[in-house]
Scaffold this active site. Structure first.
Site, PDB file in Angstrom:
ATOM      1  N   HIS A  21       0.840  -1.204   0.000  1.00 18.74           N
ATOM      2  CA  HIS A  21       0.000   0.000   0.000  1.00 18.74           C
ATOM      3  C   HIS A  21       0.880   1.260   0.000  1.00 18.74           C
ATOM      4  O   HIS A  21       0.596   2.235  -0.696  1.00 18.74           O
ATOM      5  CB  HIS A  21      -0.866   0.067   1.264  1.00 18.74           C
ATOM      6  CG  HIS A  21      -1.912  -0.999   1.386  1.00 18.74           C
ATOM      7  ND1 HIS A  21      -1.993  -1.837   2.469  1.00 18.74           N
ATOM      8  CD2 HIS A  21      -2.930  -1.349   0.560  1.00 18.74           C
ATOM      9  CE1 HIS A  21      -3.033  -2.660   2.318  1.00 18.74           C
ATOM     10  NE2 HIS A  21      -3.606  -2.389   1.167  1.00 18.74           N
ATOM     11  N   LYS A  54     -15.084  -7.494   4.504  1.00 23.52           N
ATOM     12  CA  LYS A  54     -14.377  -8.530   5.260  1.00 23.52           C
ATOM     13  C   LYS A  54     -14.525  -8.166   6.742  1.00 23.52           C
ATOM     14  O   LYS A  54     -14.700  -7.014   7.075  1.00 23.52           O
ATOM     15  CB  LYS A  54     -12.893  -8.526   4.889  1.00 23.52           C
ATOM     16  CG  LYS A  54     -12.655  -8.533   3.395  1.00 23.52           C
ATOM     17  CD  LYS A  54     -11.415  -7.735   3.013  1.00 23.52           C
ATOM     18  CE  LYS A  54     -11.340  -7.538   1.514  1.00 23.52           C
ATOM     19  NZ  LYS A  54     -10.293  -6.612   1.091  1.00 23.52           N
ATOM     20  N   ARG A 105      -2.355  -5.902  -8.397  1.00 27.16           N
ATOM     21  CA  ARG A 105      -1.256  -6.852  -8.238  1.00 27.16           C
ATOM     22  C   ARG A 105      -1.277  -7.822  -9.410  1.00 27.16           C
ATOM     23  O   ARG A 105      -0.690  -7.571 -10.439  1.00 27.16           O
ATOM     24  CB  ARG A 105      -1.382  -7.587  -6.888  1.00 27.16           C
ATOM     25  CG  ARG A 105      -1.016  -6.711  -5.700  1.00 27.16           C
ATOM     26  CD  ARG A 105      -1.491  -7.292  -4.420  1.00 27.16           C
ATOM     27  NE  ARG A 105      -2.921  -7.535  -4.474  1.00 27.16           N
ATOM     28  CZ  ARG A 105      -3.676  -7.830  -3.448  1.00 27.16           C
ATOM     29  NH1 ARG A 105      -3.149  -7.959  -2.269  1.00 27.16           N
ATOM     30  NH2 ARG A 105      -4.971  -8.015  -3.574  1.00 27.16           N
ATOM     31  N   SER A 147      -2.957  -7.852   2.744  1.00 30.34           N
ATOM     32  CA  SER A 147      -3.180  -7.753   4.193  1.00 30.34           C
ATOM     33  C   SER A 147      -3.644  -9.092   4.761  1.00 30.34           C
ATOM     34  O   SER A 147      -3.247  -9.484   5.861  1.00 30.34           O
ATOM     35  CB  SER A 147      -4.231  -6.686   4.498  1.00 30.34           C
ATOM     36  OG  SER A 147      -3.802  -5.431   4.061  1.00 30.34           O
TER      37      SER A 147
HETATM   38  O1  PNS Z   1      -9.076  -2.831   0.460  1.00 30.22           O
HETATM   39  P1  PNS Z   1     -10.382  -3.290  -0.113  1.00 30.22           P
HETATM   40  O2  PNS Z   1     -11.198  -4.015   0.925  1.00 30.22           O
HETATM   41  O3  PNS Z   1     -10.212  -4.087  -1.373  1.00 30.22           O
HETATM   42  O4  PNS Z   1     -11.191  -1.946  -0.516  1.00 30.22           O
HETATM   43  C1  PNS Z   1     -12.491  -2.005  -1.045  1.00 30.22           C
HETATM   44  C2  PNS Z   1     -13.181  -0.636  -0.901  1.00 30.22           C
HETATM   45  C3  PNS Z   1     -13.206  -0.268   0.548  1.00 30.22           C
HETATM   46  C4  PNS Z   1     -12.431   0.392  -1.694  1.00 30.22           C
HETATM   47  C5  PNS Z   1     -14.633  -0.749  -1.440  1.00 30.22           C
HETATM   48  O5  PNS Z   1     -15.238  -1.899  -0.936  1.00 30.22           O
HETATM   49  C6  PNS Z   1     -15.484   0.479  -1.081  1.00 30.22           C
HETATM   50  O6  PNS Z   1     -15.221   1.584  -1.489  1.00 30.22           O
HETATM   51  N1  PNS Z   1     -16.528   0.277  -0.291  1.00 30.22           N
HETATM   52  C7  PNS Z   1     -17.413   1.335   0.130  1.00 30.22           C
HETATM   53  C8  PNS Z   1     -18.820   1.143  -0.440  1.00 30.22           C
HETATM   54  C9  PNS Z   1     -18.878   1.551  -1.913  1.00 30.22           C
HETATM   55  O7  PNS Z   1     -18.640   2.678  -2.275  1.00 30.22           O
HETATM   56  N2  PNS Z   1     -19.270   0.588  -2.769  1.00 30.22           N
HETATM   57  C10 PNS Z   1     -19.443   0.851  -4.190  1.00 30.22           C
HETATM   58  C11 PNS Z   1     -18.187   0.620  -4.998  1.00 30.22           C
HETATM   59  S1  PNS Z   1     -17.876  -1.099  -5.126  1.00 30.22           S
END
Ligand code: PNS
Length: 162
Positions: free
Chosen positions: A17, A41, A92, A130
Site C-alpha cells: 500500500h 471482510k 497486483r 493484508s
Molecule cells: O481494500 P479493499 O477491501 O479491497 O477496498 C475495497 C473498498 C473499501 C475500496 C470498497 O469496498 C469500497 O469503497 N466500499 C465502500 C462502499 C462503496 O462505495 N461501494 C461501491 C463501490 S464497489
C-alpha cells in the site's frame, strides 16, 4: 493538479500500500488515504486502529503530505467531500482485475466525474496482501518484510506468541 483518493480496508496497511501511495503522490497534488469503516471482510483492527496505524506507518516510512481519513458509506461520497478528481487503486496480479474492474464501473456509474486510476504493484510486492500478512502473523511467522515496524508490533499484540 488533480486530487486523488486512495480507498481501502487497510487491515492493516502493508509495504505494498505504501509503495502505491508513494508513487501516487508524485502524480497528484494531494493524496487522501480513505479507510473504509465497514469493509465486507471482518476486520482484525478497529477503524480507529487502522487509521492510527496507517498514519504511523506513513510517518515511519518517511512518506509525508498524505491526509488519512475514514468513511462509512459510499466511496464516491467521500471522494466528493474531499474534492477528489481520481480514485487510486493498486493492481497486483490478474486475479485483482475482475474485482477492480467491477468496482471502477460501479463507481463510474454512481459518479462519472471521478476517474479510476490503477497503479501496477512493484514486482516484489505482487504477492503481498493484508489477508496473507494476518495469516502469517496469526501462526507466529515473521512479517517484518511485509509491514512497517509499528504494524508488526500491533500484529504481535493481536497474536501474542503462545
Ligand atoms: O481494500 P479493499 O477491501 O479491497 O477496498 C475495497 C473498498 C473499501 C475500496 C470498497 O469496498 C469500497 O469503497 N466500499 C465502500 C462502499 C462503496 O462505495 N461501494 C461501491 C463501490 S464497489
Amino acid at each position: 493538479m488533480a486530487v486523488a483518493i486512495y480507498p481501502g480496508s487497510f487491515d492493516p496497511i502493508t509495504h505494498g500500500h505504501i509503495d502505491i501511495a508513494r508513487r501516487a503522490c508524485k502524480l497528484f497534488s494531494k493524496l487522501v488515504i480513505a479507510v473504509v469503516a465497514n469493509p465486507h471482510k471482518n476486520p482484525l483492527f478497529t477503524l480507529e486502529e487502522r487509521v492510527k496505524l496507517t498514519k504511523q506507518a506513513l510517518r515511519e516510512e518517511g512518506v509525508s503530505g498524505i491526509e488519512v481519513t475514514s468513511y462509512d458509506g459510499l466511496l464516491v461520497e467521500c471522494a466528493r467531500i474531499h474534492g477528489a478528481d481520481a480514485i487510486v487503486r493498486g493492481l497486483r496480479a490478474n486475479s485483482d482485475f475482475e474485482y477492480e474492474f467491477q468496482m471502477a464501473l460501479a463507481n463510474r456509474d454512481l459518479a462519472p466525474e471521478f476517474e479510476s486510476v490503477f497503479f501496477m504493484t512493484a514486482g516484489n510486492y505482487s504477492f503481498l496482501a493484508s489477508s496473507m500478512v494476518k495469516e502469517v502473523a496469526r501462526y507466529g511467522g515473521a512479517v517484518a518484510n511485509f509491514v512497517p515496524k509499528s504494524v508488526e508490533k500491533a500484529l504481535r499484540e493481536k497474536f501474542p506468541a503462545k
